[in-house]
Motif scaffolding. Structure first.
Motif, PDB file in Angstrom:
ATOM      1  N   ALA A  74       0.764  -1.275   0.022  1.00 56.69           N
ATOM      2  CA  ALA A  74       0.067   0.080   0.184  1.00 56.69           C
ATOM      3  C   ALA A  74       0.930   1.190   0.025  1.00 56.69           C
ATOM      4  O   ALA A  74       0.622   2.270  -0.683  1.00 56.69           O
ATOM      5  N   MET A 111      -5.303  -1.669   1.110  1.00 59.95           N
ATOM      6  CA  MET A 111      -5.600  -0.498   1.673  1.00 59.95           C
ATOM      7  C   MET A 111      -5.741   0.590   0.781  1.00 59.95           C
ATOM      8  O   MET A 111      -4.847   1.442   0.866  1.00 59.95           O
ATOM      9  N   LEU A 125      -1.333   5.310   6.679  1.00 55.13           N
ATOM     10  CA  LEU A 125      -0.620   4.072   6.529  1.00 55.13           C
ATOM     11  C   LEU A 125       0.585   4.093   7.492  1.00 55.13           C
ATOM     12  O   LEU A 125       1.120   3.354   7.903  1.00 55.13           O
ATOM     13  N   THR A 161     -10.056  -7.451   6.854  1.00 55.87           N
ATOM     14  CA  THR A 161     -10.726  -7.040   7.990  1.00 55.87           C
ATOM     15  C   THR A 161     -11.416  -8.303   8.778  1.00 55.87           C
ATOM     16  O   THR A 161     -11.587  -8.458  10.027  1.00 55.87           O
ATOM     17  N   THR A 193      -7.689   0.444  10.987  1.00 57.53           N
ATOM     18  CA  THR A 193      -7.122   1.342   9.931  1.00 57.53           C
ATOM     19  C   THR A 193      -7.584   0.986   8.698  1.00 57.53           C
ATOM     20  O   THR A 193      -7.987   1.913   8.004  1.00 57.53           O
ATOM     21  N   MET A 194      -7.938  -0.275   8.579  1.00 59.18           N
ATOM     22  CA  MET A 194      -8.709  -0.547   6.976  1.00 59.18           C
ATOM     23  C   MET A 194      -9.827  -0.240   7.006  1.00 59.18           C
ATOM     24  O   MET A 194     -10.498   0.315   6.082  1.00 59.18           O
ATOM     25  N   ILE A 197      -9.955   3.582   6.329  1.00 62.49           N
ATOM     26  CA  ILE A 197      -9.176   3.980   4.702  1.00 62.49           C
ATOM     27  C   ILE A 197     -10.566   3.528   3.772  1.00 62.49           C
ATOM     28  O   ILE A 197     -10.816   4.208   2.969  1.00 62.49           O
TER      29      ILE A 197
END
Length: 199
Positions: A74, A111, A125, A161, A193-194, A197
């Motif tokens: 990513a 991502m 990131l 996820t 985080t994913m 995003i």
């Protein structure tokens, strides 16, 4: 399909002779000594290889991996996208290796969100990498464990996820040294985080 951390390097083509040992200059007047030099060099190289073999599952890497910053797919994708736009603005043509690398990281980049601002994506990131790099877990013996840089990049590349602890260990065997609860904490960092995003 699992992928290894992105190293962005190309393999050198094999030599026409197909051998891994190059012939050095021969010694004048000592042809027998010169004939013995090649097998001796080959034996020494084989001994060195047996003494140290890279093993990602045991976090054993060669000296070329010392003091380097490993990026995830990513992160590389974001860097290449920005530099590609700059090249277009300068009316420059991208190198073939550049295009192939960009195609690879774009394909396996989990991502990504085209609607996200570039800087926002970079921050997410970088923050995730920092969180994983500084993650610490103390064992019952008082030993402090941390993630290796290759594990950080592999986690950012491979975890989804819905990835469970058992699957993460199967993808990255070196994680087995951590307790399951610690691995779940690590996965939670990546999941959150994913979600930010892609949402």
């Amino acid at each position: 399909t699992s992928q290894s951390p992105t190293t962005m390097e190309t393999a050198n083509p094999p030599s026409e002779t197909g051998t891994g040992v190059s012939n050095g200059p021969s010694n004048q007047g000592t042809s027998s000594g010169g004939d013995a030099a090649a097998p001796a060099a080959a034996a020494a190289a084989a001994a060195n290889q047996q003494q140290f073999q890279e093993n990602a599952a045991e976090l054993r890497f060669g000296p070329e991996f010392d003091d380097i910053h490993i990026l995830s797919n990513a992160q590389v994708a974001v860097i290449l996208q920005v530099s590609a736009k700059s090249a277009v603005n300068r009316d420059e043509e991208l190198h073939e290796v550049y295009r192939k690398t960009q195609k690879y990281v774009d394909r396996f980049n989990t991502m990504n969100n085209a609607e996200k601002d570039y800087q926002e994506l970079v921050n997410e990131l970088d923050n995730l990498q920092d969180a994983l790099t500084t993650f610490r877990k103390e064992t019952e013996e008082g030993e402090e464990m941390e993630l290796h840089g290759s594990e950080v990049a592999a986690l950012m590349n491979l975890v989804a996820t819905d990835t469970m602890v058992e699957e993460a260990v199967a993808l990255i065997p070196s994680l087995s040294r951590f307790p399951e609860a610690a691995i779940d904490e690590i996965l939670d960092l990546i999941r959150s985080t994913m979600i930010r995003i892609v949402s």
